[in-house]
Scaffold this motif. Structure first.
Motif, PDB file in Angstrom:
ATOM      1  N   ASP A 191      37.274  19.806 -73.301  1.00 45.50           N
ATOM      2  CA  ASP A 191      37.587  18.998 -72.539  1.00 45.50           C
ATOM      3  C   ASP A 191      37.696  19.417 -71.091  1.00 45.50           C
ATOM      4  O   ASP A 191      38.452  21.214 -70.858  1.00 45.50           O
ATOM      5  CB  ASP A 191      39.102  19.377 -72.821  1.00 45.50           C
ATOM      6  CG  ASP A 191      40.160  17.889 -71.939  1.00 45.50           C
ATOM      7  OD1 ASP A 191      39.248  17.342 -70.604  1.00 45.50           O
ATOM      8  OD2 ASP A 191      41.185  18.156 -71.510  1.00 45.50           O
ATOM      9  N   PRO A 192      36.893  19.668 -70.760  1.00 44.64           N
ATOM     10  CA  PRO A 192      36.413  20.012 -69.557  1.00 44.64           C
ATOM     11  C   PRO A 192      37.701  20.140 -68.470  1.00 44.64           C
ATOM     12  O   PRO A 192      37.726  21.375 -67.299  1.00 44.64           O
ATOM     13  CB  PRO A 192      35.510  19.860 -68.685  1.00 44.64           C
ATOM     14  CG  PRO A 192      35.027  17.325 -69.057  1.00 44.64           C
ATOM     15  CD  PRO A 192      36.103  18.043 -70.127  1.00 44.64           C
ATOM     16  N   ALA A 193      38.630  19.965 -68.335  1.00 45.72           N
ATOM     17  CA  ALA A 193      39.713  19.313 -67.853  1.00 45.72           C
ATOM     18  C   ALA A 193      41.487  20.422 -68.138  1.00 45.72           C
ATOM     19  O   ALA A 193      41.936  20.798 -67.640  1.00 45.72           O
ATOM     20  CB  ALA A 193      40.824  18.113 -67.767  1.00 45.72           C
ATOM     21  N   LEU A 194      41.111  20.407 -69.158  1.00 39.27           N
ATOM     22  CA  LEU A 194      42.119  20.961 -69.963  1.00 39.27           C
ATOM     23  C   LEU A 194      42.394  23.024 -69.336  1.00 39.27           C
ATOM     24  O   LEU A 194      43.673  22.685 -69.075  1.00 39.27           O
ATOM     25  CB  LEU A 194      41.469  21.554 -71.325  1.00 39.27           C
ATOM     26  CG  LEU A 194      42.965  23.042 -72.247  1.00 39.27           C
ATOM     27  CD1 LEU A 194      43.892  21.431 -72.323  1.00 39.27           C
ATOM     28  CD2 LEU A 194      42.232  22.948 -73.081  1.00 39.27           C
ATOM     29  N   ASN A 195      41.336  23.056 -68.757  1.00 37.06           N
ATOM     30  CA  ASN A 195      41.382  24.301 -68.205  1.00 37.06           C
ATOM     31  C   ASN A 195      40.327  24.472 -66.588  1.00 37.06           C
ATOM     32  O   ASN A 195      40.811  25.629 -66.599  1.00 37.06           O
ATOM     33  CB  ASN A 195      41.480  25.826 -69.899  1.00 37.06           C
ATOM     34  CG  ASN A 195      41.877  27.259 -68.095  1.00 37.06           C
ATOM     35  OD1 ASN A 195      42.617  27.540 -67.655  1.00 37.06           O
ATOM     36  ND2 ASN A 195      41.297  28.008 -68.913  1.00 37.06           N
ATOM     37  N   ALA A 196      40.828  24.176 -65.880  1.00 37.80           N
ATOM     38  CA  ALA A 196      39.775  23.728 -64.641  1.00 37.80           C
ATOM     39  C   ALA A 196      39.797  24.556 -63.823  1.00 37.80           C
ATOM     40  O   ALA A 196      41.185  25.804 -63.779  1.00 37.80           O
ATOM     41  CB  ALA A 196      40.137  22.408 -64.614  1.00 37.80           C
ATOM     42  N   PRO A 197      39.295  26.186 -63.891  1.00 43.12           N
ATOM     43  CA  PRO A 197      39.592  26.587 -62.165  1.00 43.12           C
ATOM     44  C   PRO A 197      39.717  26.031 -61.271  1.00 43.12           C
ATOM     45  O   PRO A 197      41.246  27.102 -60.915  1.00 43.12           O
ATOM     46  CB  PRO A 197      37.689  27.781 -62.537  1.00 43.12           C
ATOM     47  CG  PRO A 197      37.352  26.829 -63.395  1.00 43.12           C
ATOM     48  CD  PRO A 197      38.054  25.776 -63.530  1.00 43.12           C
ATOM     49  N   CYS A 198      39.598  24.404 -60.587  1.00 46.05           N
ATOM     50  CA  CYS A 198      40.199  24.487 -59.221  1.00 46.05           C
ATOM     51  C   CYS A 198      40.176  22.727 -59.422  1.00 46.05           C
ATOM     52  O   CYS A 198      39.694  22.229 -60.547  1.00 46.05           O
ATOM     53  CB  CYS A 198      38.385  23.902 -57.811  1.00 46.05           C
ATOM     54  SG  CYS A 198      37.663  25.424 -58.685  1.00 46.05           S
ATOM     55  N   LEU A 199      40.744  22.428 -58.248  1.00 44.93           N
ATOM     56  CA  LEU A 199      41.124  21.206 -58.358  1.00 44.93           C
ATOM     57  C   LEU A 199      40.422  20.169 -57.111  1.00 44.93           C
ATOM     58  O   LEU A 199      40.377  21.254 -56.199  1.00 44.93           O
ATOM     59  CB  LEU A 199      42.759  21.432 -57.991  1.00 44.93           C
ATOM     60  CG  LEU A 199      43.166  21.386 -59.088  1.00 44.93           C
ATOM     61  CD1 LEU A 199      45.383  21.830 -58.830  1.00 44.93           C
ATOM     62  CD2 LEU A 199      43.884  21.203 -60.494  1.00 44.93           C
TER      63      LEU A 199
END
Length: 922
Positions: free
Chosen positions: A466-474
């Motif tokens: 899931d690319p949104a689970l632990n995304a480095p940036c917002l």
């Protein structure tokens, strides 16, 4: 063929003799021997006399003829009460009642008077229908098992228990919950204890073709049983001992979903040896119960081999060996979300269905394979006319492999599965058991020791998809940036903001990023993108027990004491008293009973290491914390303990009806449940602080009445569990509250009727199953403690936390708008409470939800099954052809087993299935 059997049997016996280094022998625990003689009034032997024993309730029946000395013997007789008879030409028949509840042989002597021959036996006394036992149990024999319309051959044993035993809550995929506890069931297979889970997503079951009889103990368990005792299934397998000529069956069937099955069994033997072998296999397009009514990605197959060898080495020594191997392979059923494989697209800049690696993402393709091996030799020695010694050993191994999709990104389904996971898990039980049985006068005593060593190995490979689970940036709007090129917060430039919730260690295993984090960020040197969890444990268990059933006139007093010593990831020992009392009012054919049991409940072994140590693992801890709640280590899982009380009555009405009813109170400290690892299919055991389970269970049986037999079972059990969770991944501190666990069910019943107008004629079977519905998972509703969405109120329901397909699975609607796999019940997920409802769920009205007294439930359902057959189509004698047609879910009822269960997710009951079976018997 008989020579081949003899060679097999001799080899097995030589192996056994070497193993025990003596004239060792084994006979089934849970079964006994009836032997004796038939003579005339002068004491002269009557050769060739017909001897029969039968039980009208369980439908067990055996017959034999006396030898030249007038002697007879029945081996492998399941524990029960029997009506016995002897007949011979020119003599009046003789009858007597027998009680077989010990391996000590029961002696029966028949004296026939000269007179008119009596060629048939009719059970005339109501006393033959009741048993003076302090513990309630259900007895099933092969004659009944053969004609029950069971769902599928891969979990027939579970279906048999569910459809015939009161107090059983039916779950998906062969799982069942006995008397309010989560799968706290155990098998005793010819005396071999099996306490690990037997549903077909964990293990492979004994094929029902190998079962001669089964006693299901739903009352207080005797002292010889421990570990998991809500329901104990005592199985006696088929044996060739005492058979004078070979006979067998060749079976083939075909049915709905392309289900093809075939089987072969052969039984042969003599007075001193016997061999039974069964080989069967199934291939089907619907192996598991899926999350959709439409069957998708659900192919599977299973192959079974079972062999039982018996030898009598001397009048005092006998041996037996059980050998079994089962292999199953199956696909994990897909939901529409998983099958369509477009969900990933919504988080990847509309890239046309391509994953971050630039490759097309296909449908989810998860599979599993289970291999089960069992070897169990045993030796029995008759030490005297009333003492029997038994020694046995066993090795049982389950090898479970779970395979992720070939394309890891196909495993991603938003809010459902955020990680790809594979597993290789093995579970090996090696043990020895020994006991002495003594029967004399008013005493039926048994004392024994069981030692078991369980080896657990767990290997899990996990990766974030899931690319949104632990995304480095917002992004500027606060949503996760799903760009695959950013691997750590150092790349958050321009309008991108650093994600304060980013966990560097999880970044090492984030497959959605095109680059791997460097070692300087805490990643291992050899990181392949997958995190590998390894766990191993040795569980040692020792049990000592003694029990005595004392019969004084109309009284039966059961006393027992058991001590269990558990030494695994945690250590515990307990002394457990067991006691029961039954009184037989012979004049009215009434048995009044009461019993008590203290039991030690051992942890489930499936993924036990992961459950006990996962929170101490930094990657598992981070994964769990991001997926659900903070992971707080509470130490390893250990045994719980229970006090249970039973009170009941058994009443026979003439010889036409017997009713058995009991009330149950169970109080458990540290009861077990199951949860899931993050958002993956991997489940593991957890413990709550306590549970209280009251309820009742009733069984009414109509013995054979002019070809008609029937029974009905019904029960109501309240499974009230109390927080906090005290062990297992996801454990968090918290106050005490009460809730109904997801297998709690207010009421269920099964009625089965069977009619065969004449002995060799066609027969008809009918089964009606009613379930009021188990507690559902996170169902949105208004008010109370509902799982309402972020914009929900006490009068408005917000279902936006569910995907359109999940809303469709639940049968949700808002007014006249019903959800579809791609369309929600409203564009924004909101619905006024009065217009909100479900076709598959029972949802509390606005403001009435209560986790204890009024939780969301699965809607009630009525399922009907029928079977029609003829066991002797062409009226043969030694060679016969049979045929049957079975229809499961005749009305094609659309219904759920469960919805978003924390243990198993969402599953539909089987749609209508039709199967035709043809068999040749010789």
């Amino acid at each position: 063929m008989r020579k081949l059997f003899a060679v097999t049997s001799v080899c097995a016996t030589l192996w056994l003799n070497c193993a025990v280094c003596s004239h060792a022998q084994s006979v089934s625990a849970g079964s006994g021997t009836v032997r004796g003689s038939v003579q005339d009034q002068s004491g002269a032997a009557i050769p060739g006399a017909a001897v029969q024993i039968q039980n009208p309730v369980s439908h067990y029946s055996r017959s034999t003829s006396t030898d030249a000395q007038g002697n007879f013997e029945f081996d492998n007789i399941p524990y029960n009460n029997y009506h016995a008879s002897a007949t011979s030409g020119g003599f009046e028949g003789s009858e007597q009642d027998l009680s077989v509840h010990s391996p000590v042989p029961v002696e029966a002597k028949f004296t026939l008077k000269i007179g008119a021959e009596k060629t048939s036996v009719t059970v005339t006394g109501a006393g033959d229908l009741v048993a003076t036992d302090s513990s309630t149990h259900t007895d099933l024999d092969r004659l009944m098992i053969d004609k029950l319309p069971l769902e599928g051959s891969t979990s027939s044993l579970s279906s048999l228990v569910t459809l015939s035993t009161p107090g059983i809550s039916a779950d998906s995929n062969g799982l069942f919950h006995g008397l309010g506890d989560h799968a706290s069931n155990s098998f005793s297979l010819d005396g071999q204890p099996i306490t690990d889970q037997q549903s077909k997503v964990f293990s492979n079951q004994l094929p029902v073709d190998a079962v001669q009889s089964m006693e299901v103990i739903e009352g207080a368990p005797p002292a010889e049983y421990g570990g998991k005792t809500s329901v104990v299934m005592v199985v006696t397998t088929r044996s060739g001992l005492g058979m004078t000529e070979p006979h067998g069956d060749v079976t083939t069937s075909y049915g709905s979903f392309g289900t093809a099955s075939g089987g072969f069994d052969l039984v042969d033997g003599g007075k001193m040896w016997g061999n039974f072998i069964s080989i069967s296999g199934t291939n089907t397009g619907r192996f598991l119960d899926g999350p959709e009514l439409t069957v998708m990605h659900d192919h599977g197959n299973e192959e079974n081999v079972f062999d039982r060898v018996d030898f009598k080495l001397s009048p005092k020594d006998s041996v037996n060996l059980n050998l079994g191997f089962t292999r199953s392979w199956f696909q994990v059923p897909n939901s529409f979300d998983a099958q369509n494989a477009t969900a990933w697209n919504g988080l990847t800049v509309n890239n046309g269905g391509l994953g971050p690696n630039g490759q097309p993402v296909g449908s989810e393709d998860q599979r599993a394979k289970i291999q089960s091996l069992n070897i169990a030799p045993a030796w029995t020695r008759l030490l005297g006319s009333n003492i029997v010694f038994t020694f046995g050993g066993y090795v049982r191994r389950d090898q479970f492999n779970y395979y992720p999709s070939r394309d890891a990104f196909a495993d991603f389904t938003p809010d459902l599965q955020l990680q790809t996971v594979g597993q290789a898990r093995s579970l090996t039980n090696a043990g020895a058991r020994t006991n002495i049985a003594f029967v004399k006068g008013i005493h039926n005593l048994k004392a024994g020791i069981t030692y078991q060593h369980t080896f657990i190995t767990e290997k899990d490979a996990l990766g974030v998809v899931d690319p949104a689970l632990n995304a480095p940036c917002l992004l500027a709007n606060g949503n996760p940036d799903t760009s695959p090129s950013l691997t750590n917060p150092a790349g958050c430039t321009g309008s991108l903001q650093t994600n304060p919730a980013f966990v560097p260690i999880l970044g090492c295993y984030d497959l959605t990023r095109t680059a791997t984090l460097p070692v300087s960020d805490g990643c291992p040197n050899s990181s392949s993108g997958l995190y590998n969890f390894y766990g191993h444990a040795d569980i040692k268990e020792l049990a000592l027990y003694i029990q005595d059933t004392i019969t004084i006139r109309n009284w039966s007093i059961s006393l027992g004491l058991r001590e269990d010593v558990y030494n695994g990831l945690a250590s515990s020992s307990q002394i457990q008293p067991r006691a029961g009392l039954a009184y037989d009012v012979k004049k009215t054919s009434t048995v009044i009973r009461a019993s008590y049991a203290r039991t030690m409940e051992t942890p489930f072994n499936e993924n036990l290491v992961l459950a006990s140590t996962g929170c101490s693992d930094p990657v598992i801890n981070a994964l769990e914390s991001l997926s659900s709640t903070p992971c707080v280590s509470k130490g390893p899982e250990g045994p719980g303990w229970r006090n249970e009380f039973h009170a009941g009555i058994q009443q026979a009405f003439g010889r036409f009806l017997v009713v058995d009813a009991e009330y149950i109170w169970k109080y458990t400290h540290r009861p077990f449940d199951f949860s899931v690892l993050g958002n993956t299919p991997i489940t593991f055991p957890i413990e709550w602080i306590s549970s209280k389970i009251p309820g009742y269970a009733v069984r009414a049986t109509v013995p054979n009445f002019h070809g008609f037999t029937a029974y009905t079972v019904f029960s109501s059990v309240a499974a009230r569990f109390f927080t906090p969770q005290i062990s297992g991944i996801g454990a968090v501190p918290g106050g005490s509250s009460v809730f109904r666990i997801d297998h709690d069910e207010k009421f269920n019943q099964t009625t089965h009727a069977q009619y065969q107008p004449w002995k060799d004629g066609p027969w008809f079977g009918f089964t009606w199953r009613y379930d009021s519905g188990q507690v559902a998972g996170a169902v949105p509703c208004a008010g109370g403690n509902c799982a309402n969405g972020p914009n929900g109120t006490d009068s408005v329901v917000d279902v936006s936390n569910l995907t359109p397909d999940q809303q469709f699975e639940a049968g949700l609607f808002c007014g006249s708008v019903h959800a579809t796999p791609t369309t929600p019940i409203s564009p924004n997920g909101l619905c006024a409470a009065p217009q909100y409802g479900s076709t598959f769920l029972s949802i509390p009205a606005a403001g009435t939800e209560n986790d204890d007294h009024n939780p969301p439930r699965i809607a009630s359902r009525n399922l009907f099954d029928v079977s029609l057959g003829d066991d002797n189509l062409f009226h043969g004698e030694k060679k016969k052809w049979s045929a049957r047609v079975t229809v499961v879910n005749v009305t094609n009822k659309e219904a759920l087993y469960n919805f978003l269960s924390t243990f198993s997710g969402t599953h539909y009951v089987s749609p209508r299935t039709v199967s035709a079976t043809v068999a040749f018997h010789f």
